[in-house]
Scaffold this active site. Structure first.
Site, short mmCIF file in Angstrom:
data_model
loop_
_atom_site.label_atom_id
_atom_site.label_comp_id
_atom_site.label_asym_id
_atom_site.label_seq_id
_atom_site.Cartn_x
_atom_site.Cartn_y
_atom_site.Cartn_z
N GLU A 1 -4.47 8.35 -2.34
CA GLU A 1 -5.01 7.09 -1.84
C GLU A 1 -5.42 6.18 -3.00
O GLU A 1 -5.32 4.96 -2.89
CB GLU A 1 -6.20 7.37 -0.91
CG GLU A 1 -6.61 6.21 -0.04
CD GLU A 1 -5.62 5.84 1.06
OE1 GLU A 1 -4.63 6.59 1.28
OE2 GLU A 1 -5.80 4.77 1.68
N HIS B 1 0.84 -1.20 0.00
CA HIS B 1 0.00 0.00 0.00
C HIS B 1 0.88 1.26 0.00
O HIS B 1 0.73 2.15 -0.86
CB HIS B 1 -0.89 -0.03 1.25
CG HIS B 1 -1.79 1.15 1.40
ND1 HIS B 1 -3.11 1.14 1.00
CD2 HIS B 1 -1.57 2.39 1.90
CE1 HIS B 1 -3.67 2.32 1.25
NE2 HIS B 1 -2.75 3.09 1.81
N GLU B 2 1.81 1.32 0.93
CA GLU B 2 2.68 2.50 1.02
C GLU B 2 3.55 2.63 -0.23
O GLU B 2 3.89 3.73 -0.65
CB GLU B 2 3.54 2.45 2.28
CG GLU B 2 2.78 2.37 3.60
CD GLU B 2 1.73 3.47 3.78
OE1 GLU B 2 1.88 4.54 3.18
OE2 GLU B 2 0.74 3.23 4.51
N HIS C 1 1.78 4.66 -2.72
CA HIS C 1 1.97 6.10 -2.46
C HIS C 1 3.35 6.56 -2.96
O HIS C 1 3.48 7.60 -3.61
CB HIS C 1 1.93 6.37 -0.95
CG HIS C 1 0.53 6.40 -0.37
ND1 HIS C 1 -0.44 7.24 -0.83
CD2 HIS C 1 -0.02 5.72 0.67
CE1 HIS C 1 -1.56 7.07 -0.11
NE2 HIS C 1 -1.33 6.15 0.80
#
Lengths: 497, 497
Positions: free
Chosen positions: A294, A264-265, A268
């Site tokens: 997001e 997930h990160e 980003h």
């Protein structure tokens, strides 16, 4: 042109101060010894003051006026850059210095109290400080509303995703509120019929988990020449485009929790890394707001990394790192792990099916708080009612109820909706990407993220803030943001097998 | 008083920017991924520019003039603070902003190139960048010389230890140049007669070494609530008084190398931590220059931690961490390890007997470079000649010759003499401390550093910059700095057994 050029120089210098803050913020969360928290808070506050002083410099105002008077001499990117500069200026000048200071102090005080109040399940102890924060945030919402000609609550959302507003969010959230409860029931029934995931038998040592995380980060396109992976209490992606600092935490009984957070990160971080190099350190070269950010993390985590295709492709690496022989480490079982849907009262542990209900609850409540229809003291009750209504889960106390998230106590109202708008954006973008380049999915099955990355780079990352969030989604997907792709994705993933 | 008070506020804000720089500098050396070196250099340069702009603010000049006009209203510490403020002002106003920026960029560029040049033994590749640095440093020396009414080379020394100058150093270095060559021969003969140290048989895993290092740092008084131990290419002590960042590197074949480096850096850190709290972030509350700083690290490392008393006291902890049974891990053998004297071409590996020769060589060469009597391109040759003359060691190539130290390539000329002045200060202070409190040595044998720390705190740490370096040494030891105590120490340690 001269005024514009001087502005570029000034905003570059501002960006350097922001970058310094980003690294110091990362250090705070990962490396800093406990005793230096006060000293670090002072250092960070000083850098904020420097940035604010520079944005409030009367010479800057003159330069903006001058440059805007001859904006037709600027090409499109420079014109967009200039309007982003004006937005930052407006943002800094909307609030009086005493309000900024009062808010900064109140949110620091409230955040510190929140830690204790949450662990002691003591909302009442926190209430007076929280009421101060709410009063000041309302004041801020009025001031920003006046400066940006927006409704007060929209003026808060606008801080996190410029241009996003309740009128855009409401129909989308209404649609989800209609659709998701029954859909969730069906998914839970379906998963019950199919059987639940086997528990992991072995322990997953932190060093091994880190090895797997770094390996898969690399597959997705993260370059350790420009970034790191470390540990912190809460996972985040910080740093700067040339120095991306991802953090995670480890659970030795379940490696998927850290792995999915890291992926997930990484979503980003790839966005930050892919921002237009030639506009680096200029306002137009930055990332869009939190809903688009997001969308990038959720596209990687939810759309890609929790898919059957991805799980299948990484099984060899998982067994390579952790060894073979655990019946829980099979493709089917891992998929059940990472796609498990259940109603629970904790947002950060929620799956993508029940997550929107958590957000919609918060969205409804914070709108009422800002419009003064809900008093802070009535929050615990309203939370519990809403939780039963939207999520259909019953929080046993305020710790897992209205005290679970730091956002409001840190003064962040208007942030929550960006999570779900991001989830919809992720689904809509991934659908569009696969339509344009059907090789994306088959490449992912071979751990080759290049085709996906190319699409993201061209349609999102490389555009910086040249377009607004809405314009970007329309250009990238052919239509404005709605729930269609998200619902299609959920049906396909959770009911088709 | 009002002007003075406003100055305190301004200098506090300056200190916060310095602190931010200190943490970013630590991050550069320990955590930063390689690809972000350029970005970090820009960030650090920006913080330097901010500090410089603030010191050059005409309003600050007015305030200094005003406060100085009524200096008799200030008590002694405030008056000392004011004169330190003036010194910082002078330091900043001596250099033009373009020169500061050019130097900052050139030294960053040269440092980065130096890493490659050293590993490739390629001085020529580095030369053009190094010449730029030298030219800018010369420019700086002229500018500081004019501002402080000093000779150009003294104006460089003065950056690292205000008030220190060649006229003070020359007789001391001449004395050592006369004394040490023959003394070194005698020590080497003596050690040959006594037999050399047994090699360590086992490997010392990094994690175990770190455990021992942290344990002994704690004994000496380092608090991990306000600091950390990490790894970097070169050991250093950085950070801020509330956030001390010590680094080391590990050699798995010899734990004493990392241990002694860590204890050395701990000496630096204790000084910073012991600075007067009520003057924190004020100029008078800072540490004195590098010769006093080095006296604190060398007092801990050389005077205390390489002594028979200390080695005897830590044997139980060493065997506790690494296990028993290695005949090399006895008191006598460890002492031979940490007191071994030999002529070698590498400064950072030199013992305290041969170290001054390394410094005297560099001192002679950098004086010639600044006075333009030695051209950068002739450095490799001059280095080798000087090495044979002063150290009597023959460097096989530039990697272990003129490329071994980063200082000059990072623009630091005038720094080297502080190492040896610090070694003399350490000997003179430790002698004075033991004279005043004879329990110091027996306490150290019990791993109790409190009596020593009390003396250091009272005579050095708590004084900040209230006195000059010379005044402090005279007050602490009863006389000005000379070579007597150092020579007595060397004779006692290296020839008396």
């Amino acid at each position: 042109m001269e005024a514009y050029r001087e502005l570029e120089g000034r905003f570059k210098r501002l960006a350097l101060v922001d970058e310094a803050q980003a690294i110091l913020g990362w250090d705070w969360a990962t490396m800093m010894p406990e005793g230096s928290a006060d000293a670090r808070a002072d250092q960070l506050a000083e850098l904020s003051i420097i940035a604010h002083e520079r944005l409030s410099d009367p010479r800057l105002t003159d330069l903006l006026n001058e440059a805007e008077a001859s904006i037709d001499q600027l090409d499109d990117w420079r014109a967009a850059n200039l309007s982003e500069m004006r937005r930052l200026w407006l943002d800094a000048s909307a609030l009086s210095a005493p309000l900024v200071e009062a808010l900064s102090k109140a949110r620091s005080a409230c955040e510190i109290m929140w830690r204790a109040a949450r662990s002691e399940n003591n909302f009442v102890a926190l209430l007076p400080t929280f009421e101060t924060v709410v009063a000041l945030v309302r004041e801020k919402s009025q001031a920003r509303a006046a400066a940006f000609s927006l409704d007060p609550y929209d003026a808060l959302i606008d801080q996190y995703e410029p241009g996003m507003c309740a009128a855009q969010i409401d129909p989308i959230f209404d649609d989800l509120t209609d659709y998701l409860p029954e859909f969730t029931d069906r998914v839970i029934d379906h998963q019950r019929t199919n059987g639940s995931a086997l528990s992991f038998e072995r322990a997953f040592p932190v060093a091994k988990q880190r090895e797997l995380n770094e390996l898969l980060m690399g597959f997705i396109g993260f370059s350790f020449e420009y970034g790191r992976l470390d540990e912190s209490h809460h996972p985040f992606s910080g740093g700067t485009p040339d120095d991306l600092r991802i953090t995670t935490r480890y659970d030795e009984t379940d490696f998927t929790s850290s792995l999915m957070a890291v992926l997930h990160e990484t979503g980003h971080a790839l966005y930050d890394r892919g921002l237009p190099k030639i506009w680096q350190r200029q306002p137009v070269g930055g990332a869009l707001g939190m809903s688009i950010h997001e969308s990038q993390s959720l596209l990687i985590e939810m759309q890609v990394c929790r898919s059957a295709e991805f799980i299948r492709s990484i099984i060899p690496f998982i067994t390579d790192v952790f060894g073979v022989g655990d019946p829980a480490l099979t493709e089917g079982n891992l998929l059940r792990h990472v796609q498990c849907v259940k109603r629970d009262s904790i947002r950060v542990e929620a799956d993508e099916v029940t997550y929107p209900a958590h957000i919609i609850l918060r969205y409804q409540l914070e709108k009422l708080i800002i419009s003064e229809e809900l008093r802070p003291k009535d929050l615990p009750h309203a939370w519990r009612e809403g939780m039963l209504e939207f999520v259909k889960a019953d929080p046993v106390d305020d710790r897992v109820g209205c005290l679970q998230d730091i956002h409001w106590y840190g003064g962040d109202f208007g942030y929550f909706p960006t999570y779900t708008m991001g989830a919809l954006g992720a689904a809509q973008m991934f659908e569009a990407a696969k339509r344009v380049d059907p090789s994306i999915l088959s490449s992912i099955e071979r751990c080759d993220f290049r085709p996906l990355y190319d699409w993201l780079s061209q349609n999102v990352h490389s555009l910086g803030r040249y377009l607004t969030a809405s314009e970007l989604i329309k250009r990238a997907t052919g239509k404005k943001l709605d729930t269609t792709a998200f619902k299609t994705h959920l049906k396909q993933r959770y009911l088709s097998n």
